[in-house]
Design a protein around this motif. Structure first.
Motif, PDB file in Angstrom:
ATOM      1  N   GLN A 197      -4.991  -5.873  -2.724  1.00 16.83           N
ATOM      2  CA  GLN A 197      -4.317  -5.627  -2.876  1.00 16.83           C
ATOM      3  C   GLN A 197      -2.833  -4.445  -3.134  1.00 16.83           C
ATOM      4  O   GLN A 197      -2.177  -3.845  -3.333  1.00 16.83           O
ATOM      5  N   LYS A 198      -4.178  -4.143  -4.613  1.00 14.44           N
ATOM      6  CA  LYS A 198      -3.510  -2.945  -5.428  1.00 14.44           C
ATOM      7  C   LYS A 198      -3.999  -2.166  -4.086  1.00 14.44           C
ATOM      8  O   LYS A 198      -2.567  -1.026  -4.569  1.00 14.44           O
ATOM      9  N   LEU A 199      -5.044  -2.141  -3.971  1.00 17.17           N
ATOM     10  CA  LEU A 199      -4.794  -0.589  -3.460  1.00 17.17           C
ATOM     11  C   LEU A 199      -4.487  -0.691  -1.299  1.00 17.17           C
ATOM     12  O   LEU A 199      -3.809   0.271  -1.709  1.00 17.17           O
ATOM     13  N   ALA A 200      -3.963  -1.479  -1.293  1.00 12.76           N
ATOM     14  CA  ALA A 200      -2.456  -1.833   0.428  1.00 12.76           C
ATOM     15  C   ALA A 200      -1.369  -1.304  -0.464  1.00 12.76           C
ATOM     16  O   ALA A 200      -0.573  -0.492  -0.440  1.00 12.76           O
ATOM     17  N   LEU A 201      -1.191  -1.767  -2.062  1.00 15.97           N
ATOM     18  CA  LEU A 201       0.159  -1.279  -2.314  1.00 15.97           C
ATOM     19  C   LEU A 201       0.426   0.036  -2.661  1.00 15.97           C
ATOM     20  O   LEU A 201       1.271   0.656  -3.123  1.00 15.97           O
ATOM     21  N   GLN A 202      -0.726   0.738  -3.256  1.00 18.80           N
ATOM     22  CA  GLN A 202      -0.459   1.895  -3.647  1.00 18.80           C
ATOM     23  C   GLN A 202      -0.714   3.196  -2.514  1.00 18.80           C
ATOM     24  O   GLN A 202       0.302   3.431  -2.210  1.00 18.80           O
ATOM     25  N   ALA A 203      -0.794   2.830  -0.920  1.00 15.76           N
ATOM     26  CA  ALA A 203      -1.385   3.196   0.274  1.00 15.76           C
ATOM     27  C   ALA A 203       0.364   2.930   1.048  1.00 15.76           C
ATOM     28  O   ALA A 203       0.369   4.353   1.214  1.00 15.76           O
ATOM     29  N   PHE A 204       0.722   1.705   0.486  1.00 19.80           N
ATOM     30  CA  PHE A 204       2.671   1.920   1.064  1.00 19.80           C
ATOM     31  C   PHE A 204       2.842   3.083   0.717  1.00 19.80           C
ATOM     32  O   PHE A 204       3.874   2.566   0.227  1.00 19.80           O
ATOM     33  N   ALA A 205       2.772   2.663  -0.772  1.00 20.41           N
ATOM     34  CA  ALA A 205       3.444   3.554  -2.557  1.00 20.41           C
ATOM     35  C   ALA A 205       4.068   5.080  -1.564  1.00 20.41           C
ATOM     36  O   ALA A 205       4.195   5.702  -1.745  1.00 20.41           O
ATOM     37  N   ALA A 239     -15.316 -14.976  -9.036  1.00 18.00           N
ATOM     38  CA  ALA A 239     -14.213 -13.920 -10.147  1.00 18.00           C
ATOM     39  C   ALA A 239     -14.731 -12.513  -9.094  1.00 18.00           C
ATOM     40  O   ALA A 239     -13.691 -12.007  -9.079  1.00 18.00           O
ATOM     41  N   ASN A 240     -15.365 -12.663  -8.321  1.00 20.91           N
ATOM     42  CA  ASN A 240     -15.664 -10.870  -7.938  1.00 20.91           C
ATOM     43  C   ASN A 240     -14.777 -11.017  -6.544  1.00 20.91           C
ATOM     44  O   ASN A 240     -14.506 -10.186  -6.716  1.00 20.91           O
ATOM     45  N   ARG A 241     -14.777 -11.772  -5.634  1.00 17.93           N
ATOM     46  CA  ARG A 241     -13.959 -12.127  -4.862  1.00 17.93           C
ATOM     47  C   ARG A 241     -12.247 -11.882  -5.144  1.00 17.93           C
ATOM     48  O   ARG A 241     -12.235 -10.942  -4.730  1.00 17.93           O
ATOM     49  N   SER A 242     -12.112 -12.203  -6.029  1.00 18.62           N
ATOM     50  CA  SER A 242     -10.826 -12.744  -6.243  1.00 18.62           C
ATOM     51  C   SER A 242     -10.246 -10.949  -6.839  1.00 18.62           C
ATOM     52  O   SER A 242      -9.252 -10.623  -6.862  1.00 18.62           O
ATOM     53  N   ILE A 243     -11.440 -10.352  -7.673  1.00 13.65           N
ATOM     54  CA  ILE A 243     -11.372  -8.888  -7.921  1.00 13.65           C
ATOM     55  C   ILE A 243     -11.034  -8.012  -7.183  1.00 13.65           C
ATOM     56  O   ILE A 243     -10.361  -7.537  -6.918  1.00 13.65           O
ATOM     57  N   ARG A 244     -12.513  -8.471  -6.208  1.00 13.65           N
ATOM     58  CA  ARG A 244     -11.869  -7.784  -4.786  1.00 13.65           C
ATOM     59  C   ARG A 244     -10.165  -7.905  -3.984  1.00 13.65           C
ATOM     60  O   ARG A 244     -10.359  -6.978  -3.370  1.00 13.65           O
ATOM     61  N   GLU A 245     -10.491  -8.830  -4.214  1.00 15.77           N
ATOM     62  CA  GLU A 245      -9.228  -9.389  -3.073  1.00 15.77           C
ATOM     63  C   GLU A 245      -7.652  -8.693  -4.222  1.00 15.77           C
ATOM     64  O   GLU A 245      -6.741  -8.448  -3.550  1.00 15.77           O
ATOM     65  N   GLU A 246      -7.690  -9.043  -5.385  1.00  9.03           N
ATOM     66  CA  GLU A 246      -6.830  -8.737  -7.172  1.00  9.03           C
ATOM     67  C   GLU A 246      -7.361  -6.308  -5.875  1.00  9.03           C
ATOM     68  O   GLU A 246      -5.821  -5.770  -5.811  1.00  9.03           O
TER      69      GLU A 246
END
Length: 179
Positions: free
Chosen positions: A31-39, A21-28
């Motif tokens: 991904q969210k941070l990468a999308l925010q940086a791209f935006a 669960a922790n790993r999954s949250i980290r991956e999410e």
């Protein structure tokens, strides 16, 4: 299975689930941070085409190449424009049409489009767009289609029909051509 072994197995299972669960949250989160940086990157490079007054000078902002990979932001000074009276006309552009950008000051009407930046031979105090895309415009004496004067068109009775068709009291037009 003894109670101790059962607790150890269940404990290991819970630890494993928490790890996943922790790993999954980290991956999410990654991904969210990468999308925010791209935006944010896209927002910083947002195309802000059009006329602007910057530091007391009228400029046109555009791009120098149609390809997103090689184009760069280009600021072009608008010669003879009066920054104190200048205003860019409010426009909404259809997605798949060539764009014409209009601006006026107390003396001139400026247009930027496929032919580049130029002054339109029009009466600036009475110049107005007849549609939000800027396909049709008029002043007190003339009517324009895509910044080309429609010969003999009467601005007082001119009406835009559907698409590029228009009429006045004496003629019908397709674009700037009299039918």
């Amino acid at each position: 299975m003894t109670a101790c072994a059962c607790a150890a197995t269940c404990g290991a299972g819970i630890v494993g689930m928490l790890y996943m669960a922790n790993r999954s949250i980290r991956e999410e989160q990654k991904q969210k941070l990468a999308l925010q940086a791209f935006a944010q990157l896209l927002e910083n490079d947002k195309v802000d085409y059009g006329f602007h007054v910057i530091d007391g000078q009228v400029v046109f902002e555009g791009r120098n190449h149609p390809s997103e990979l090689v184009r760069k932001r280009v600021i072009t000074p608008v010669k003879d424009a009066d920054a104190t009276t200048f205003r860019a006309l409010d426009q909404i552009f259809p997605e798949h049409e060539p764009r014409l950008y209009y601006g006026v000051d107390k003396n001139y009407v400026f247009v930027n489009g496929v032919g580049g930046l130029r002054k339109l031979d029009a009466d600036s105090p009475t110049f107005r767009l007849l549609d939000k895309a800027g396909r049709f415009a008029c002043d007190k004496d003339s009517v324009y289609y895509r910044a080309i004067k429609i010969e003999d068109a009467d601005p007082g009775s001119f009406r835009r029909l559907k698409g590029d068709f228009s009429v006045d009291d004496t003629h019908a037009y397709l674009g700037h051509t009299t039918l």
